[in-house]
Write an enzyme that holds these catalytic residues in place. Structure first.
Site, PDB file in Angstrom:
ATOM      1  N   SER A 181       0.828  -1.206   0.000  1.00 32.67           N
ATOM      2  CA  SER A 181       0.000   0.000   0.000  1.00 32.67           C
ATOM      3  C   SER A 181       0.867   1.262   0.000  1.00 32.67           C
ATOM      4  O   SER A 181       1.616   1.497  -0.944  1.00 32.67           O
ATOM      5  CB  SER A 181      -0.955  -0.037   1.190  1.00 32.67           C
ATOM      6  OG  SER A 181      -1.950   0.937   1.096  1.00 32.67           O
ATOM      7  N   ASP A 206      -9.928  -4.994  -5.029  1.00 34.10           N
ATOM      8  CA  ASP A 206      -9.254  -4.086  -4.104  1.00 34.10           C
ATOM      9  C   ASP A 206     -10.069  -2.816  -3.907  1.00 34.10           C
ATOM     10  O   ASP A 206     -10.389  -2.109  -4.866  1.00 34.10           O
ATOM     11  CB  ASP A 206      -7.860  -3.739  -4.642  1.00 34.10           C
ATOM     12  CG  ASP A 206      -6.968  -3.086  -3.602  1.00 34.10           C
ATOM     13  OD1 ASP A 206      -7.465  -2.252  -2.819  1.00 34.10           O
ATOM     14  OD2 ASP A 206      -5.770  -3.398  -3.571  1.00 34.10           O
ATOM     15  N   HIS A 227      -8.150  -5.049  -0.137  1.00 27.94           N
ATOM     16  CA  HIS A 227      -6.891  -4.352   0.128  1.00 27.94           C
ATOM     17  C   HIS A 227      -6.193  -4.867   1.388  1.00 27.94           C
ATOM     18  O   HIS A 227      -4.990  -5.133   1.370  1.00 27.94           O
ATOM     19  CB  HIS A 227      -7.158  -2.846   0.249  1.00 27.94           C
ATOM     20  CG  HIS A 227      -5.924  -2.009   0.177  1.00 27.94           C
ATOM     21  ND1 HIS A 227      -5.193  -1.872  -0.990  1.00 27.94           N
ATOM     22  CD2 HIS A 227      -5.269  -1.270   1.110  1.00 27.94           C
ATOM     23  CE1 HIS A 227      -4.161  -1.076  -0.772  1.00 27.94           C
ATOM     24  NE2 HIS A 227      -4.173  -0.713   0.511  1.00 27.94           N
TER      25      HIS A 227
END
Length: 426
Positions: free
Chosen positions: A195, A368, A399
């Protein structure tokens, strides 16, 4: 209203007053409630070592050696690095740290070293890498629970929190990378980021291309760069306000985003019991995990609650909101006047992703919540050294599942270890 009960002492004299019957009942009810809560939570705390909010304690608890190091950035922030070294033990009890290939790992927004360790000793990526002979370093950016000190500023000052992931890239990453190289003697290393960890890596090598030579490979799990197609409701709701230059966004530039009070986190984590549907936990994770959490390993929710989020600035998420509004991956927008003073142009410059030359592997998912397929491919088209691209087979993979999903070891982590071993040993 609870009435004050009389007391006679040095400070003053008060007459004793009879306690109202309603108050007696109320006190008895509270007493019973606390006893019941203690009966529920006490065995749970004893049976499961989940409420660990310190990476050193957690790594030792999981049976691995650990070191922690302090690193100072050029602008004064003091960061903590956690290391899982490879040791050689001798029959006389002596221990020697072996020189092995180095891996630097960086977690996502408002997370810390602990995020990588939540799957336990058998399934966490740092432990798998350590067992495979890698010297593992876990980075922590400014503002999180391990990096809340600045030699020039106090954490109570707005100036302390006036940073985004841009500063994490050009100051924090350079400090951590330079320290690891100096300390280990290894001039090059692997990088694994998830991320915002991927964001920081991309910005570093875009802004300071000389650092491309430092990294052997980069493994980016759901990297966040372009976010114009995100499904995230936070961006859709708050993007028009906080992703543009106005009075509110200016004020929030010097504000801490999330609390790091470990006692609050422990209390919240105890509310996530194994055999219940932990709706309160999932709802708290919704901004990061999304509303579709079918593959999230919910047995880890107490650990997640105790270790996420762990501090950061409003400016971090506002920088992403700016990307949502502008549909670009670029430096922070301070408004035309300040932009001209800082960048010598009215709009902030785009990050030159073509500068990134590290062999890069990207993992992404169709479902996601934060990073859409369209935005991932927009990023991929600008990177000139893509080594491999993995689209996860599960349609529901979200995610947060990249680090705490069901079967994440078999689906992602084992493959990451295999790829790094293949690079080192063929």
């Amino acid at each position: 209203m609870i009435r004050r009960i009389g007391y006679t002492g040095m400070i003053g004299s008060f007459r004793w007053r009879p306690i109202e019957p309603q108050l007696v009942v109320l006190l008895l009810v509270y007493s019973c409630m606390w006893r019941q809560l203690d009966a529920v939570f006490s065995p749970y705390r004893q049976n499961r070592e989940i409420i660990i909010t310190d990476a050193v304690r957690r790594i030792r608890h999981d049976g691995f050696p650990v070191e922690h190091h302090k690193v100072q950035t050029k602008d004064g922030y003091v960061l903590t690095l956690h290391r899982i070294p490879v040791l050689q033990r001798f029959s006389n009890g002596r221990v020697r740290v072996l020189r092995r290939p180095t891996v630097l790992m960086l977690a996502g927004i408002y997370a810390s070293s602990d995020a990588w360790l939540l799957n336990g000793p058998e399934n966490s990526l740092p432990y798998l890498l350590s067992k495979s002979g890698f010297d593992v370093w876990l980075g922590n950016n400014r503002g999180n629970i391990y990096s809340r000190r600045n030699v020039f500023l106090n954490a109570s000052e707005p100036e302390f929190w006036n940073f985004s992931w841009h500063e994490m890239s050009v100051f924090d990453m350079t400090a951590m990378v330079d320290f690891i190289r100096m300390y280990t003697g290894e001039k090059r290393m692997h990088f694994v980021g998830i991320s915002q960890g991927g964001t920081v890596f991309l910005v570093l090598n875009s802004m300071l291309p000389q650092y491309n030579d430092v990294f052997k490979t980069a493994t980016l799990l759901a990297p966040v760069a372009y976010v114009s197609n995100t499904k995230g409701a936070l961006a859709k709701v708050f993007g028009p306000l906080l992703g543009t230059r106005n009075y509110v966004s200016k004020v929030l530039e010097g504000v801490e985003m999330v609390s790091t009070n470990k006692y609050v986190k422990k209390l919240l984590s105890m509310a996530c019991l194994e055999n219940e549907r932990p709706l309160v936990c999932v709802s708290r994770l919704w901004p990061a995990a999304g509303y579709d959490t079918e593959l999230l390993n919910k047995t880890l929710l107490p650990d997640i609650m105790a270790n996420f989020p762990v501090g950061g600035s409003f400016k971090q998420i506002m920088h992403y909101f700016q990307g949502y509004m502008s549909k670009k991956f670029r430096q922070y927008d301070y408004g035309p006047e300040q932009n001209f003073l800082r960048y010598h142009q009215l709009e902030p410059p785009d990050y030159c992703l073509e500068n990134v030359s590290v062999p890069t592997t990207i993992y992404y998912a169709e479902n996601d919540y934060i990073v859409s397929v369209e935005d991932i491919w927009r990023l991929i088209r600008r990177l000139r050294s893509i080594q491999a691209i993995y689209k996860l087979p599960h349609k529901k993979w979200n995610h947060f599942d990249f680090i705490c999903g069901l079967g994440v070891r078999q689906i992602i982590f084992d493959n990451v270890v295999s790829n790094l071993l293949s690079y080192e040993y063929g």
